[in-house]
Design a protein around this motif. Sequence first.
Motif, mmCIF file in Angstrom:
data_model
loop_
_atom_site.group_PDB
_atom_site.id
_atom_site.type_symbol
_atom_site.label_atom_id
_atom_site.label_comp_id
_atom_site.label_asym_id
_atom_site.label_seq_id
_atom_site.Cartn_x
_atom_site.Cartn_y
_atom_site.Cartn_z
ATOM 1 N N VAL A 12 8.700 30.472 15.489
ATOM 2 C CA VAL A 12 9.084 29.080 15.708
ATOM 3 C C VAL A 12 8.052 28.219 14.991
ATOM 4 O O VAL A 12 6.850 28.362 15.233
ATOM 5 N N ILE A 13 8.509 27.341 14.121
ATOM 6 C CA ILE A 13 7.595 26.480 13.370
ATOM 7 C C ILE A 13 7.522 25.125 14.056
ATOM 8 O O ILE A 13 8.509 24.390 14.122
ATOM 9 N N GLY A 14 6.355 24.813 14.611
ATOM 10 C CA GLY A 14 6.163 23.521 15.258
ATOM 11 C C GLY A 14 6.076 23.621 16.771
ATOM 12 O O GLY A 14 6.986 24.154 17.412
ATOM 13 N N ALA A 15 4.979 23.108 17.344
ATOM 14 C CA ALA A 15 4.793 23.101 18.797
ATOM 15 C C ALA A 15 5.042 21.714 19.358
ATOM 16 O O ALA A 15 4.246 21.160 20.111
ATOM 17 N N GLY A 16 6.172 21.137 18.964
ATOM 18 C CA GLY A 16 6.620 19.880 19.530
ATOM 19 C C GLY A 16 7.637 20.143 20.622
ATOM 20 O O GLY A 16 7.790 21.283 21.086
ATOM 21 N N PRO A 17 8.381 19.125 21.049
ATOM 22 C CA PRO A 17 9.340 19.299 22.147
ATOM 23 C C PRO A 17 10.376 20.391 21.890
ATOM 24 O O PRO A 17 10.602 21.244 22.752
ATOM 25 N N ALA A 18 11.013 20.387 20.704
ATOM 26 C CA ALA A 18 12.052 21.384 20.425
ATOM 27 C C ALA A 18 11.454 22.762 20.215
ATOM 28 O O ALA A 18 12.015 23.778 20.658
ATOM 29 N N GLY A 19 10.317 22.846 19.522
ATOM 30 C CA GLY A 19 9.709 24.138 19.257
ATOM 31 C C GLY A 19 9.250 24.842 20.518
ATOM 32 O O GLY A 19 9.497 26.044 20.705
ATOM 33 N N LEU A 20 8.578 24.123 21.406
ATOM 34 C CA LEU A 20 8.116 24.739 22.650
ATOM 35 C C LEU A 20 9.282 25.073 23.566
ATOM 36 O O LEU A 20 9.255 26.089 24.277
ATOM 37 N N ALA A 21 10.328 24.242 23.557
ATOM 38 C CA ALA A 21 11.527 24.568 24.336
ATOM 39 C C ALA A 21 12.185 25.834 23.790
ATOM 40 O O ALA A 21 12.671 26.669 24.562
ATOM 41 N N ALA A 22 12.196 25.988 22.469
ATOM 42 C CA ALA A 22 12.749 27.205 21.871
ATOM 43 C C ALA A 22 11.998 28.430 22.369
ATOM 44 O O ALA A 22 12.602 29.451 22.736
ATOM 45 N N ALA A 23 10.663 28.352 22.395
ATOM 46 C CA ALA A 23 9.860 29.477 22.878
ATOM 47 C C ALA A 23 10.184 29.796 24.334
ATOM 48 O O ALA A 23 10.284 30.968 24.725
ATOM 49 N N ALA A 24 10.367 28.755 25.154
ATOM 50 C CA ALA A 24 10.681 28.969 26.567
ATOM 51 C C ALA A 24 12.035 29.647 26.725
ATOM 52 O O ALA A 24 12.189 30.579 27.539
ATOM 53 N N HIS A 25 13.023 29.214 25.957
ATOM 54 C CA HIS A 25 14.351 29.840 26.054
ATOM 55 C C HIS A 25 14.336 31.269 25.529
ATOM 56 O O HIS A 25 15.034 32.140 26.071
ATOM 57 N N LEU A 26 13.575 31.532 24.482
ATOM 58 C CA LEU A 26 13.466 32.897 23.971
ATOM 59 C C LEU A 26 12.842 33.815 25.018
ATOM 60 O O LEU A 26 13.329 34.929 25.257
ATOM 61 N N LEU A 27 11.769 33.366 25.649
ATOM 62 C CA LEU A 27 11.143 34.168 26.702
ATOM 63 C C LEU A 27 12.102 34.418 27.855
ATOM 64 O O LEU A 27 12.125 35.506 28.437
ATOM 65 N N ASP A 28 12.897 33.403 28.190
ATOM 66 C CA ASP A 28 13.869 33.545 29.266
ATOM 67 C C ASP A 28 14.910 34.607 28.937
ATOM 68 O O ASP A 28 15.548 35.164 29.834
ATOM 69 N N ARG A 29 15.067 34.871 27.630
ATOM 70 C CA ARG A 29 16.005 35.893 27.157
ATOM 71 C C ARG A 29 15.298 37.197 26.782
ATOM 72 O O ARG A 29 15.890 38.065 26.145
ATOM 73 N N ASP A 30 14.030 37.331 27.190
ATOM 74 C CA ASP A 30 13.225 38.522 26.895
ATOM 75 C C ASP A 30 13.056 38.772 25.405
ATOM 76 O O ASP A 30 13.009 39.912 24.942
ATOM 77 N N ILE A 31 12.981 37.695 24.631
ATOM 78 C CA ILE A 31 12.710 37.762 23.200
ATOM 79 C C ILE A 31 11.323 37.182 22.967
ATOM 80 O O ILE A 31 10.991 36.120 23.498
ATOM 81 N N THR A 32 10.516 37.864 22.174
ATOM 82 C CA THR A 32 9.146 37.421 21.928
ATOM 83 C C THR A 32 9.108 36.295 20.909
ATOM 84 O O THR A 32 9.539 36.475 19.768
ATOM 85 N N PRO A 33 8.570 35.127 21.282
ATOM 86 C CA PRO A 33 8.401 34.042 20.314
ATOM 87 C C PRO A 33 6.974 34.014 19.784
ATOM 88 O O PRO A 33 6.037 34.480 20.446
ATOM 89 N N LEU A 34 6.797 33.468 18.609
ATOM 90 C CA LEU A 34 5.481 33.150 18.084
ATOM 91 C C LEU A 34 5.575 31.771 17.453
ATOM 92 O O LEU A 34 6.285 31.576 16.463
ATOM 93 N N VAL A 35 4.882 30.807 18.046
ATOM 94 C CA VAL A 35 4.941 29.429 17.592
ATOM 95 C C VAL A 35 3.760 29.151 16.671
ATOM 96 O O VAL A 35 2.606 29.407 17.031
#
Length: 453
Positions: A12-35
């Motif tokens: 995930v490129i960018g630790a703004g509102p959408a980027g951090l939300a993307a990481a949260a949703h990925l984790l909720d789906r048991d997918i590893t994010p790297l921001v």
Amino acid sequence: MSETTAELPVVVIGAGPAGLAAAAHLLDRDITPLVLEAGPHAGAAVREWSHVRLFSRWGEVVDPAAEKLLAPTGWTKPAEDTYPTGGDWAERYLQPLADVLGERVRFGARVTGVSRTGRDRIVDADRDTQPFTVHFEHTNGREERIFARAVIDASGTWSTPSPAGASGLAALGEKAAADRIAYRVPDLKDPAVRARYAGKRTAVIGSGASAFTALAYLADLAKTGDGAGTKALWILRRGISGSTFGGGDADQLPARGALGLAAKAAVDAGYADAATGFRTDAIERDADGRLVLVGEDGRRLDPVDEVIVLTGLRPDLTFLDELRLGLDERLQAPVALAPLIDPNQHSCGTVYPHGVNELSHPEKGVYLVGMKSYGRAPTFLAMTGYEQVRSIAAHLAGDQEAAERVELTLPETGVCGGAGLFDEPAAAEETGGGCCATPATLTIGAPASSGGC
């Protein structure tokens, strides 16, 4: 996708509102994010407009998956019906969320290129089976690369404001006058910034929420002792119409409607003159060093001391050049999304909620989300970005039913014309819509004639 590639993280490129939300949703789906975040903190861009208050309430700018992730830490959600500033949003929500994500967020990591491993954009063979390679640079200049199963670009558009020139290029002389030109809403609580505008004549170029905010701020400054004599010259590329000041009381986001009303009150009180139908071609200096704006029609406006350019933002696509993106030729937004948000086509109503289907590209596994997904269109809301990343995370997890399900209802704007609907202070110059008036140059001191819709 090979079994090995499937085990790689989603970058995930960018630790703004959408980027951090993307990481949260990925984790909720048991997918590893790297921001990967270029700045030193979460919400680096948001912090640059920390003094500006959002027109969305706290209840509308906290992502559900992020809230779920934060809850076990003892985090307390601010009162839902209150309005945060950019600084509040960053400190009370984005940074705590990044802290919870921990090592899954890397700061000081500026992405410089994304491609398919071993495949430039020309090569077809086995392209979709190759992982992505993401190159980034640390603040000390050290280069690094990592591999990813998918890439979600939530880097936004804040770093690339549009210029004053009506052609989309910098006006002649714009770069030479850079010491007198700003591209952000000024923080007049900062003594140095306040001194820059107090008692001065400032041109404000733009017609969206950012311009409204700047006009209101300058009018408030003019009412104070140290700001006596402060005056604004409002530059609009179109005419004054019934939609110029937004939806007002009809807007379902009341604070958004109030922005336009505050700007109208400021100009009706005589704190601003307006030059309408004025398309800036050049910026010159007079004998006293003040700036003179010259229009494409040859008009020369009276000199100003400062210029604030708020004509919108545009996406930086340079580091995605080796990917096969399907972008609309006008908006630089995904081709399936562009018709839903194009201000040349839509003058009234809302933008429909959308997800993975509208955000996909010929290059499978790449998604532009958040403000960047809108390209140059001016109608983005934080809650739209949260719905985008929820859908993409579901798709990457193989849950297509959830990916295509709409879980968002957007508020009506209450206005014809598309400009000025950002939570971030980045609204674009009007580019279309069904409400406009005959261009003119006038002093605003009485209600302007309306153009009908």
